[in-house]
Design a protein around this motif. Structure first.
Motif, PDB file in Angstrom:
ATOM      1  N   PHE A 190       0.822  -1.208   0.000  1.00  0.00           N
ATOM      2  CA  PHE A 190       0.000   0.000   0.000  1.00  0.00           C
ATOM      3  C   PHE A 190       0.864   1.270   0.000  1.00  0.00           C
ATOM      4  CE2 PHE A 190      -2.882  -3.233   1.304  1.00  0.00           C
ATOM      5  CZ  PHE A 190      -4.143  -2.809   0.934  1.00  0.00           C
ATOM      6  N   LEU A 191       2.067   1.142   0.575  1.00  0.00           N
ATOM      7  CA  LEU A 191       2.925   2.315   0.706  1.00  0.00           C
ATOM      8  C   LEU A 191       4.190   2.235  -0.144  1.00  0.00           C
ATOM      9  CD1 LEU A 191       2.659   2.762   4.586  1.00  0.00           C
ATOM     10  CD2 LEU A 191       1.337   3.940   2.812  1.00  0.00           C
ATOM     11  N   ARG A 209       5.827   1.586  -3.478  1.00  0.00           N
ATOM     12  CA  ARG A 209       5.482   1.492  -4.896  1.00  0.00           C
ATOM     13  C   ARG A 209       6.263   0.386  -5.598  1.00  0.00           C
ATOM     14  NH1 ARG A 209       7.780   3.696  -9.487  1.00  0.00           N
ATOM     15  NH2 ARG A 209       6.359   4.123 -11.228  1.00  0.00           N
ATOM     16  N   SER A 232      -6.387  -3.836  -3.986  1.00  0.00           N
ATOM     17  CA  SER A 232      -6.657  -2.961  -2.838  1.00  0.00           C
ATOM     18  C   SER A 232      -5.596  -1.878  -2.719  1.00  0.00           C
ATOM     19  CB  SER A 232      -6.699  -3.792  -1.549  1.00  0.00           C
ATOM     20  OG  SER A 232      -7.685  -4.799  -1.633  1.00  0.00           O
ATOM     21  N   PHE A 249      -6.114   2.147  -3.148  1.00  0.00           N
ATOM     22  CA  PHE A 249      -5.651   3.023  -2.061  1.00  0.00           C
ATOM     23  C   PHE A 249      -4.747   4.123  -2.605  1.00  0.00           C
ATOM     24  CE2 PHE A 249      -2.146   3.991   0.856  1.00  0.00           C
ATOM     25  CZ  PHE A 249      -2.848   4.571   1.911  1.00  0.00           C
ATOM     26  N   ARG A 250      -3.813   3.764  -3.480  1.00  0.00           N
ATOM     27  CA  ARG A 250      -2.883   4.740  -4.024  1.00  0.00           C
ATOM     28  C   ARG A 250      -3.597   5.737  -4.943  1.00  0.00           C
ATOM     29  NH1 ARG A 250       2.406   3.764  -3.205  1.00  0.00           N
ATOM     30  NH2 ARG A 250       3.002   5.006  -5.031  1.00  0.00           N
ATOM     31  N   SER A 287      -6.742   6.736  -4.580  1.00  0.00           N
ATOM     32  CA  SER A 287      -7.501   7.647  -3.722  1.00  0.00           C
ATOM     33  C   SER A 287      -6.589   8.581  -2.942  1.00  0.00           C
ATOM     34  CB  SER A 287      -8.379   6.850  -2.755  1.00  0.00           C
ATOM     35  OG  SER A 287      -7.576   6.021  -1.926  1.00  0.00           O
ATOM     36  N   SER A 288      -5.356   8.132  -2.666  1.00  0.00           N
ATOM     37  CA  SER A 288      -4.439   8.933  -1.852  1.00  0.00           C
ATOM     38  C   SER A 288      -3.599   9.891  -2.680  1.00  0.00           C
ATOM     39  CB  SER A 288      -3.511   8.018  -1.046  1.00  0.00           C
ATOM     40  OG  SER A 288      -4.262   7.164  -0.198  1.00  0.00           O
ATOM     41  N   TYR A 289      -3.135   9.423  -3.836  1.00  0.00           N
ATOM     42  CA  TYR A 289      -2.176  10.203  -4.621  1.00  0.00           C
ATOM     43  C   TYR A 289      -2.737  10.703  -5.948  1.00  0.00           C
ATOM     44  CZ  TYR A 289       0.853   7.817  -1.284  1.00  0.00           C
ATOM     45  OH  TYR A 289       1.416   7.327  -0.135  1.00  0.00           O
ATOM     46  N   ARG A 298      -0.912   4.063 -12.644  1.00  0.00           N
ATOM     47  CA  ARG A 298      -1.903   3.485 -11.718  1.00  0.00           C
ATOM     48  C   ARG A 298      -3.132   2.988 -12.467  1.00  0.00           C
ATOM     49  NH1 ARG A 298      -0.885   8.638  -8.603  1.00  0.00           N
ATOM     50  NH2 ARG A 298       1.061   8.199  -7.496  1.00  0.00           N
TER      51      ARG A 298
END
Length: 415
Positions: free
Chosen positions: A283-284, A286, A339, A343-344, A346-348, A354
């Motif tokens: 998730f964090l 890359r 997932s 997440f990435r 929505s966050s970045y 992506r």
């Protein structure tokens, strides 16, 4: 009876004839020639005659076709080598993108299939326009490494691979059996090409060393004019040999599938356990997410290769349960990757990388689910193995369409 000829002596003893043939087939053939001349009306010897010379008759009947195929292959192999060498010259000058080299191989592979089994005009037009549009579009793009163009370089070969599959299947492109044959062809082609490539590398090393002994360094010249030409030409040679039912690749492929499936399963289990122990987070991280997707693609490739080489046997084997375990693990990996990608996003925010990874993961996840459901029905004796193979083959055009979408739209949407 003629005691000088063992075949005539044992013409009424089929067990003894079979034993003689298995022990000394060459001596048996020599004795059979005389026995057949003296007893050409014998039904027993008639059966043996067909058994001994049936393949020879087929080869004799197909000799003109074989010669035509060989000449076609030789011409296309030379053209593929020359084209690839010319493309490499412009790549070396940074005039065109390196991915152009795939045209020097895949285009001539498609031509080989078309010349052997000429399809209808609709298929021919589709093939010609696909290669033409791809080549023009690719070379209209700037020769730079932006995210969207790198995605083009990754997805264009996948799209062209599906186009070559259309050339292979021809008018029967909608049938699952012909698509399965194309997947099998790819596995056998990869095995045979790898064997020839290894032999080529040994020859290259020997040649370099021999010239070094006389004080000459020909490495650059040899690579540019022999290795590149030979690599492209060998691809057409491998296509020809596999198409002519070379037994080497066909006999090895099923065993490789049976060996690699459990090895990949064990390796994947160890890898996932290690990931949890080390605490890597897709998730964090890359780079870890990319490697996670790489593992997923490798597992998918091994699973599909194993399924295509499993044959049509209704009997369940340990390989089937290995494949199910691989599919379950692949689904777990893909679910985690999906997932992490969501997440990435929505966050970045949205990026071409992506979106491309999200799209291919959704396709793979859906494909794995379909294969899994087919396998479960097979293990419950509700369907046969053909249903599993159909679940694999019907997804080929989907991957091609996605690769085409990324190739032709991402550079326009993401400058």
């Amino acid at each position: 009876m003629n005691s000088n000829n063992p075949i005539i002596d044992n013409i009424a003893n089929p067990h003894e004839l079979e034993r003689m043939y298995r022990e000394e087939p060459d001596a048996f053939k020599k004795s059979f020639t005389y026995a057949w001349e003296q007893n050409s009306n014998s039904p027993v010897l008639g059966v043996w005659y067909q058994r001994l010379y049936f393949q020879d008759k087929i080869r004799t009947e197909k000799a003109p076709l074989l010669q035509k195929d060989f000449i076609t292959m030789g011409i296309l192999a030379i053209l593929a080598g020359i084209t690839t060498r010319i493309l490499f010259h412009y790549v070396d000058d940074n005039t065109i993108a390196p991915i152009n080299i795939v045209f020097g191989i895949l285009l001539f592979m498609a031509i080989y299939f078309v010349t052997n089994h000429v399809p209808n005009k609709k298929v021919l037009y589709t093939l010609a326009s696909s290669f033409l549009i791809s080549g023009i579009f690719l070379n209209l793009l700037p020769v730079e490494l932006t995210d969207s163009i790198i995605l083009v370089y990754i997805h264009l070969p996948i799209f062209l691979w599906v186009v070559v599959g259309l050339a292979f299947t021809g008018n029967e492109h909608g049938r699952g059996s012909t698509r399965l044959a194309y997947l099998k062809f790819n596995g056998e082609f990869a095995i045979l090409y790898a064997c020839m490539a290894i032999s080529g590398m040994l020859l290259t090393g020997l040649t370099m060393q021999l010239f070094k002994f006389v004080g000459m360094d020909i490495s650059e010249f040899y690579f540019e004019n022999v290795v590149i030409f030979g690599a492209a030409a060998l691809a057409l040679v491998a296509v020809y040999l596999v198409s002519r039912n070379l037994k080497l690749a066909k006999n090895i492929a099923p065993y490789i599938a049976k060996i690699f499936s459990p090895l990949v399963l064990v390796t994947l289990l160890v890898y996932l356990i290690t990931v949890m122990v080390v605490g890597k987070n897709p998730f964090l991280d890359r780079d870890f997410l990319l490697s996670f997707n790489g593992v997923l693609l490798a597992v998918l490739a091994v699973t599909i290769f194993s399924i295509t080489e499993s044959g049509k046997d209704e009997k369940k084997t340990i390989s089937d349960y290995m494949n199910v375990a691989l599919i379950i693990l692949a689904l777990i990996i893909d679910s985690v990757a999906l997932s992490a990608i969501v997440f990435r996003l929505s966050s970045y925010g949205i990026s071409p990388n992506r979106l491309a990874v999200l799209g291919v993961n959704i396709l793979i996840w859906a494909n794995l689910v379909v294969i899994m459901l087919s396998y479960l029905r097979f293990l419950q004796n509700k369907t046969g193995p053909l249903a599993i193979q159909d679940a694999v083959t019907k997804y080929l055009p989907v991957y091609g369409l996605w690769a085409a979408f990324v190739t032709f739209t991402f550079p326009l949407f993401f400058n």
